[in-house]
Scaffold this active site. Structure first.
Site, PDB file in Angstrom:
ATOM      1  N   SER A  38     -36.303 -27.458 -13.497  1.00 53.97           N
ATOM      2  CA  SER A  38     -35.740 -27.144 -12.183  1.00 53.97           C
ATOM      3  C   SER A  38     -36.076 -25.693 -11.855  1.00 53.97           C
ATOM      4  O   SER A  38     -36.709 -24.997 -12.637  1.00 53.97           O
ATOM      5  CB  SER A  38     -34.222 -27.342 -12.193  1.00 53.97           C
ATOM      6  OG  SER A  38     -33.598 -26.332 -12.955  1.00 53.97           O
ATOM      7  N   ILE A  84     -30.480 -30.415 -10.886  1.00 49.69           N
ATOM      8  CA  ILE A  84     -29.791 -31.596 -11.395  1.00 49.69           C
ATOM      9  C   ILE A  84     -28.863 -32.183 -10.344  1.00 49.69           C
ATOM     10  O   ILE A  84     -28.727 -33.402 -10.228  1.00 49.69           O
ATOM     11  CB  ILE A  84     -29.000 -31.241 -12.684  1.00 49.69           C
ATOM     12  CG1 ILE A  84     -29.971 -30.922 -13.830  1.00 49.69           C
ATOM     13  CG2 ILE A  84     -28.081 -32.387 -13.088  1.00 49.69           C
ATOM     14  CD1 ILE A  84     -29.298 -30.459 -15.107  1.00 49.69           C
ATOM     15  N   SER A 122     -30.204 -28.892  -4.894  1.00 47.78           N
ATOM     16  CA  SER A 122     -31.392 -28.675  -5.722  1.00 47.78           C
ATOM     17  C   SER A 122     -31.086 -29.022  -7.171  1.00 47.78           C
ATOM     18  O   SER A 122     -29.922 -29.246  -7.551  1.00 47.78           O
ATOM     19  CB  SER A 122     -31.867 -27.219  -5.637  1.00 47.78           C
ATOM     20  OG  SER A 122     -30.855 -26.336  -6.120  1.00 47.78           O
ATOM     21  N   LYS A 146     -20.631 -20.953 -20.281  1.00 47.80           N
ATOM     22  CA  LYS A 146     -20.754 -22.348 -20.697  1.00 47.80           C
ATOM     23  C   LYS A 146     -19.828 -22.672 -21.859  1.00 47.80           C
ATOM     24  O   LYS A 146     -19.305 -23.787 -21.958  1.00 47.80           O
ATOM     25  CB  LYS A 146     -22.210 -22.654 -21.057  1.00 47.80           C
ATOM     26  CG  LYS A 146     -23.164 -22.561 -19.859  1.00 47.80           C
ATOM     27  CD  LYS A 146     -22.737 -23.472 -18.708  1.00 47.80           C
ATOM     28  CE  LYS A 146     -23.701 -23.449 -17.545  1.00 47.80           C
ATOM     29  NZ  LYS A 146     -23.324 -24.357 -16.452  1.00 47.80           N
ATOM     30  N   TYR A 178     -24.259 -16.019 -19.228  1.00 47.87           N
ATOM     31  CA  TYR A 178     -24.447 -17.460 -19.037  1.00 47.87           C
ATOM     32  C   TYR A 178     -23.853 -18.235 -20.211  1.00 47.87           C
ATOM     33  O   TYR A 178     -23.098 -19.200 -20.028  1.00 47.87           O
ATOM     34  CB  TYR A 178     -25.937 -17.755 -18.896  1.00 47.87           C
ATOM     35  CG  TYR A 178     -26.276 -19.224 -18.781  1.00 47.87           C
ATOM     36  CD1 TYR A 178     -26.029 -19.918 -17.599  1.00 47.87           C
ATOM     37  CD2 TYR A 178     -26.863 -19.909 -19.845  1.00 47.87           C
ATOM     38  CE1 TYR A 178     -26.335 -21.259 -17.481  1.00 47.87           C
ATOM     39  CE2 TYR A 178     -27.172 -21.252 -19.733  1.00 47.87           C
ATOM     40  CZ  TYR A 178     -26.913 -21.924 -18.554  1.00 47.87           C
ATOM     41  OH  TYR A 178     -27.232 -23.259 -18.447  1.00 47.87           O
ATOM     42  N   SER A 202     -23.860 -26.670 -20.929  1.00 49.28           N
ATOM     43  CA  SER A 202     -25.213 -26.377 -21.389  1.00 49.28           C
ATOM     44  C   SER A 202     -25.223 -26.380 -22.909  1.00 49.28           C
ATOM     45  O   SER A 202     -24.168 -26.203 -23.541  1.00 49.28           O
ATOM     46  CB  SER A 202     -25.658 -25.000 -20.884  1.00 49.28           C
ATOM     47  OG  SER A 202     -26.847 -24.562 -21.524  1.00 49.28           O
TER      48      SER A 202
END
Length: 324
Positions: free
Chosen positions: A237, A60, A58, A206, A202, A189
């Site tokens: 997405s 990218i 799914s 990253k 998150y 990211s």
């Protein structure tokens, strides 16, 4: 004094014109824009490469599978979602010209590092070599810092950082042993460039990717191994619906609204291909205003960190992030 004021006014007017007519239309950093226009054609540079993509069912990762297939690459596709991988494989065969023998599916849970060597050996046994590894699998997160259970931090790092780092270790070891250098392309990211509020786990994961792979690049550059880190901004997405919250096992579950700040997955995949074909070390693939925020964090760090929480309050940030 009048001359100075006129000069400042002209500079502001020029910047405004450039922003409205040039910069606001960009979806990547300046260097990437030049590479896209004047660099190597991915169709020539990537043709026939043996490519491993994680998170390929799914988002990218799926778009990358289609993009690499369009360049006639041989594909090893991994994800926890076996049915999703089968769907991607069928679509590639039916619409992108590869044959059954050109694709191998290797579904497994990336956080179970005990399975990594088995997956790696399976792909090596099938294709004999891996030329490009897209270290792409990951999850996002939404929660206030004080609400995040420590287990959420650990779980997100297992998915976003440690799984890819361990797979990269296996690949680098093989490339060094066989003197056949390959290329690792990491999905970080823009959250790895500045602290994104309400996504502490998150953001930290990253940042960690940039640290790990900057270090690796410095270690293996002389051996011919290439490292590319790509920092996408908001992307169209389903990552938001699957995002973690602050509670272990809970998902955010909200849909995002269609907003202009989000880049379609197929465009992200094309930018990834361009960066890979041209051996770009770090790329930012995002639209305004996020692209400007990354430039501010990179080149004016003190001013940026003072002004950002003032200019982007919670309501404004939520609107541009989630479209709500």
């Amino acid at each position: 004094m009048i001359f100075l004021l006129i000069s400042i006014g002209l500079l502001i007017a020029a910047f405004y014109w450039l922003n409205q007519n040039v910069f606001s239309k960009m979806d990547c950093d300046f260097f990437m824009a030049l590479v896209e226009k004047y660099g190597k054609n991915p169709g020539d540079a990537l043709k026939g490469k043996r490519v491993w993509i994680t998170g390929a069912a799914s988002g990218i990762g799926e778009a990358l599978a289609y993009e690499m297939a369009s360049h006639k690459c041989k594909l090893a596709l991994s994800d926890l979602n076996n049915q999703g991988l089968e769907k991607v494989k069928r679509k590639i065969i039916n619409h992108h010209g590869l044959q059954e023998k050109d694709i191998i599916l290797v579904p497994f849970n990336l956080t179970e590092t005990i399975k990594h060597e088995e997956a790696y050996k399976k792909i090596i046994g099938y294709f004999k070599q891996i030329d490009i590894f897209f270290c792409n699998a990951g999850r996002s997160q939404r929660a206030r810092f004080e609400e995040i259970d420590i287990q959420v931090h650990r779980d997100l790092f297992e998915i976003n950082v440690f799984s890819g780092v361990n797979l990269s270790r296996l690949l680098v070891s093989g490339w060094l042993t066989e003197s056949h250098p390959g290329h690792i392309v990491v999905t970080s990211s823009i959250a790895g460039k500045f602290g994104l509020p309400f996504s502490a786990s998150y953001t930290a994961s990253k940042y960690a990717l940039l640290g790990y792979y900057d270090c690796l690049r410095n270690e293996v550059k002389s051996k011919g191994i290439k490292i590319t880190v790509i920092c996408p901004g908001p992307t169209a997405s389903a990552i938001l619906t699957k995002s973690f919250t602050g509670k272990p096992g809970e998902v955010y579950g909200k849909e995002f609204s269609e907003v202009d700040t989000r880049i379609p997955c197929d465009r992200q995949a094309k930018l990834f291909a361009i960066a890979t074909a041209n051996d770009v070390t770090e790329a930012w693939t995002s639209r305004s205003p996020y692209l400007w925020l990354v430039y501010g964090a990179q080149f004016l760090p003190s001013a940026f960190r003072y002004l950002f929480p003032i200019v982007y309050n919670e309501a404004k940030l939520s609107k541009i992030r989630d479209g709500h």
